[in-house]
Design a protein around this motif. Structure first.
Motif, mmCIF file in Angstrom:
data_model
loop_
_atom_site.group_PDB
_atom_site.id
_atom_site.type_symbol
_atom_site.label_atom_id
_atom_site.label_comp_id
_atom_site.label_asym_id
_atom_site.label_seq_id
_atom_site.Cartn_x
_atom_site.Cartn_y
_atom_site.Cartn_z
ATOM 1 N N PRO A 1 0.834 -1.204 0.000
ATOM 2 C CA PRO A 1 0.000 0.000 0.000
ATOM 3 C C PRO A 1 0.868 1.252 0.000
ATOM 4 C CG PRO A 1 0.068 -0.968 2.183
ATOM 5 C CD PRO A 1 0.819 -1.906 1.268
ATOM 6 N N GLU A 2 0.351 2.312 -0.618
ATOM 7 C CA GLU A 2 1.061 3.589 -0.627
ATOM 8 C C GLU A 2 0.954 4.212 0.763
ATOM 9 O OE1 GLU A 2 2.732 5.481 -3.012
ATOM 10 O OE2 GLU A 2 2.750 3.656 -4.204
ATOM 11 N N GLU A 3 2.061 4.693 1.277
ATOM 12 C CA GLU A 3 2.014 5.388 2.553
ATOM 13 C C GLU A 3 2.834 6.668 2.416
ATOM 14 O OE1 GLU A 3 5.405 3.267 5.163
ATOM 15 O OE2 GLU A 3 3.656 2.041 4.766
ATOM 16 N N PRO A 4 2.332 7.760 2.970
ATOM 17 C CA PRO A 4 3.051 9.019 2.834
ATOM 18 C C PRO A 4 4.384 8.971 3.565
ATOM 19 C CG PRO A 4 1.190 9.268 4.320
ATOM 20 C CD PRO A 4 1.110 7.896 3.744
ATOM 21 N N SER A 5 5.376 9.631 3.010
ATOM 22 C CA SER A 5 6.702 9.627 3.601
ATOM 23 C C SER A 5 6.988 10.984 4.223
ATOM 24 C CB SER A 5 7.743 9.324 2.530
ATOM 25 O OG SER A 5 9.028 9.518 3.050
ATOM 26 N N ASP A 6 7.414 10.978 5.465
ATOM 27 C CA ASP A 6 7.837 12.220 6.092
ATOM 28 C C ASP A 6 9.357 12.223 6.239
ATOM 29 O OD1 ASP A 6 8.024 10.261 8.011
ATOM 30 O OD2 ASP A 6 7.198 11.474 9.627
ATOM 31 N N LEU A 7 10.020 11.376 5.465
ATOM 32 C CA LEU A 7 11.469 11.246 5.533
ATOM 33 C C LEU A 7 12.163 12.001 4.403
ATOM 34 C CD1 LEU A 7 11.567 7.443 6.334
ATOM 35 C CD2 LEU A 7 11.797 9.346 7.929
ATOM 36 N N GLY A 8 11.394 12.679 3.561
ATOM 37 C CA GLY A 8 11.966 13.394 2.431
ATOM 38 C C GLY A 8 11.693 12.644 1.142
ATOM 39 N N LYS B 1 11.047 14.221 -15.333
ATOM 40 C CA LYS B 1 11.211 14.448 -13.896
ATOM 41 C C LYS B 1 10.327 13.495 -13.108
ATOM 42 C CE LYS B 1 10.451 18.051 -10.485
ATOM 43 N NZ LYS B 1 9.985 19.408 -10.278
ATOM 44 N N GLN B 2 10.867 12.942 -12.028
ATOM 45 C CA GLN B 2 10.126 12.038 -11.150
ATOM 46 C C GLN B 2 10.379 12.438 -9.700
ATOM 47 O OE1 GLN B 2 10.870 7.767 -12.253
ATOM 48 N NE2 GLN B 2 12.242 8.750 -13.700
ATOM 49 N N GLU B 3 9.392 12.186 -8.846
ATOM 50 C CA GLU B 3 9.525 12.399 -7.409
ATOM 51 C C GLU B 3 9.406 11.025 -6.742
ATOM 52 O OE1 GLU B 3 9.884 15.427 -5.815
ATOM 53 O OE2 GLU B 3 9.850 16.538 -7.704
ATOM 54 N N LEU B 4 10.406 10.640 -5.962
ATOM 55 C CA LEU B 4 10.407 9.333 -5.307
ATOM 56 C C LEU B 4 10.477 9.516 -3.791
ATOM 57 C CD1 LEU B 4 13.032 7.586 -7.602
ATOM 58 C CD2 LEU B 4 10.558 7.506 -7.811
ATOM 59 N N PRO B 5 9.461 9.046 -3.054
ATOM 60 C CA PRO B 5 9.489 9.178 -1.593
ATOM 61 C C PRO B 5 10.549 8.257 -0.989
ATOM 62 C CG PRO B 5 7.600 7.870 -2.267
ATOM 63 C CD PRO B 5 8.257 8.370 -3.526
ATOM 64 N N LEU B 6 11.096 8.682 0.133
ATOM 65 C CA LEU B 6 12.103 7.883 0.834
ATOM 66 C C LEU B 6 11.468 7.155 2.003
ATOM 67 C CD1 LEU B 6 15.031 10.457 0.880
ATOM 68 C CD2 LEU B 6 14.829 8.418 -0.546
ATOM 69 N N ARG B 7 12.081 6.051 2.405
ATOM 70 C CA ARG B 7 11.630 5.275 3.561
ATOM 71 C C ARG B 7 12.810 5.083 4.505
ATOM 72 N NH1 ARG B 7 10.412 0.648 -0.540
ATOM 73 N NH2 ARG B 7 8.956 2.257 -0.917
ATOM 74 N N MET B 8 12.503 4.745 5.727
ATOM 75 C CA MET B 8 13.545 4.502 6.721
ATOM 76 C C MET B 8 14.320 3.249 6.315
ATOM 77 S SD MET B 8 14.860 5.836 9.384
ATOM 78 C CE MET B 8 13.755 6.856 10.325
ATOM 79 N N GLY B 9 15.622 3.269 6.525
ATOM 80 C CA GLY B 9 16.460 2.140 6.144
ATOM 81 C C GLY B 9 17.025 2.331 4.752
ATOM 82 N N ASP B 10 17.362 1.210 4.099
ATOM 83 C CA ASP B 10 17.972 1.265 2.774
ATOM 84 C C ASP B 10 16.941 1.544 1.694
ATOM 85 O OD1 ASP B 10 20.514 0.816 3.713
ATOM 86 O OD2 ASP B 10 20.542 -1.321 3.212
ATOM 87 N N ASN B 11 17.197 2.574 0.887
ATOM 88 C CA ASN B 11 16.429 2.872 -0.317
ATOM 89 C C ASN B 11 17.309 2.436 -1.477
ATOM 90 O OD1 ASN B 11 13.991 4.836 0.490
ATOM 91 N ND2 ASN B 11 15.733 5.238 1.823
ATOM 92 N N THR B 12 17.012 1.271 -2.048
ATOM 93 C CA THR B 12 17.817 0.735 -3.137
ATOM 94 C C THR B 12 17.351 1.391 -4.436
ATOM 95 O OG1 THR B 12 16.332 -1.167 -3.255
ATOM 96 C CG2 THR B 12 18.366 -1.449 -2.019
ATOM 97 N N VAL C 1 18.466 5.917 5.043
ATOM 98 C CA VAL C 1 17.889 6.956 5.899
ATOM 99 C C VAL C 1 17.848 6.389 7.309
ATOM 100 C CG1 VAL C 1 15.876 8.400 6.357
ATOM 101 C CG2 VAL C 1 16.469 7.830 3.999
ATOM 102 N N GLY C 2 18.542 7.037 8.210
ATOM 103 C CA GLY C 2 18.588 6.586 9.600
ATOM 104 C C GLY C 2 18.668 7.785 10.525
#
Length: 177
Positions: A59-66, A78-89, A119-120
């Motif tokens: 499921p899509e979840e909003p990212s507050d990590l940038g 141009k694309q916008e890719l949300p970041l998640r905690m931990g490794d963003n491969t 992201v940590g």
């Protein structure tokens, strides 16, 4: 006005995209070398496929990590890719590729797994963004300096890094965008 690049001689051809409908195909002839080539105006076929695949798996979840702003230099896509905690491969999108931050691109110099942005939190609880190359063929560059193998580089808001012919800008959680 949009620009397309001749696949043979790299000459730019400018055209007014407002004169055409999404999904319409255009054929150009390069004035420099005479090469004929076509493009399609509108949304990438990969974009819909990737959205369908992502919705089926998570499921899509909003990212507050940038997020990352990806600019494919050759095609100005141009694309916008949300970041998640931990490794963003990070790498080139291909159906079945297990990376979690895919870039839709036809740039062959972007590997399927090109680099990893972790992201940590640091010891003070602040978000920290650490970039490393994933043994890619063309390398990962931060401000035009290549990250050596096995080195990790801390990057901050607004940092520009390049993989292949694609530029990526980091927007951290506390950036004002």
């Amino acid at each position: 006005m949009k620009r397309v690049r001749c696949p043979k001689c790299d000459n730019f051809i400018t055209f007014d995209e407002t004169q055409y409908q999404p999904g319409q195909s255009l054929v150009f002839q390069c004035p420099e070398c005479g090469k004929q080539f076509g493009i399609r105006i509108g949304v990438s076929k990969l974009r819909q496929t990737q959205k369908e695949e992502n919705n089926a798996t998570q499921p899509e979840e909003p990212s507050d990590l940038g997020h990352l702003t990806v600019i494919e230099n050759v095609f100005h896509f141009k694309q916008e890719l949300p970041l998640r905690m931990g490794d963003n491969t990070i790498g080139r999108y291909q159906k079945g590729n297990p990376i979690n931050t895919p870039i839709e691109t036809v740039d062959p110099s972007v590997d399927l797994l090109h680099c990893i942005l972790n992201v940590g939190r640091d010891k003070h609880g602040h978000l920290r963004y650490v970039l490393r190359d994933a043994n890619s063929n063309t390398g990962t560059f931060v401000d035009n300096v290549e990250i050596p193998p096995r080195e990790r580089r801390i990057i901050t808001d607004g940092a520009l890094f390049t993989i292949g012919a694609t530029s990526i800008i980091l927007h951290t959680a506390d950036s004002h965008e």
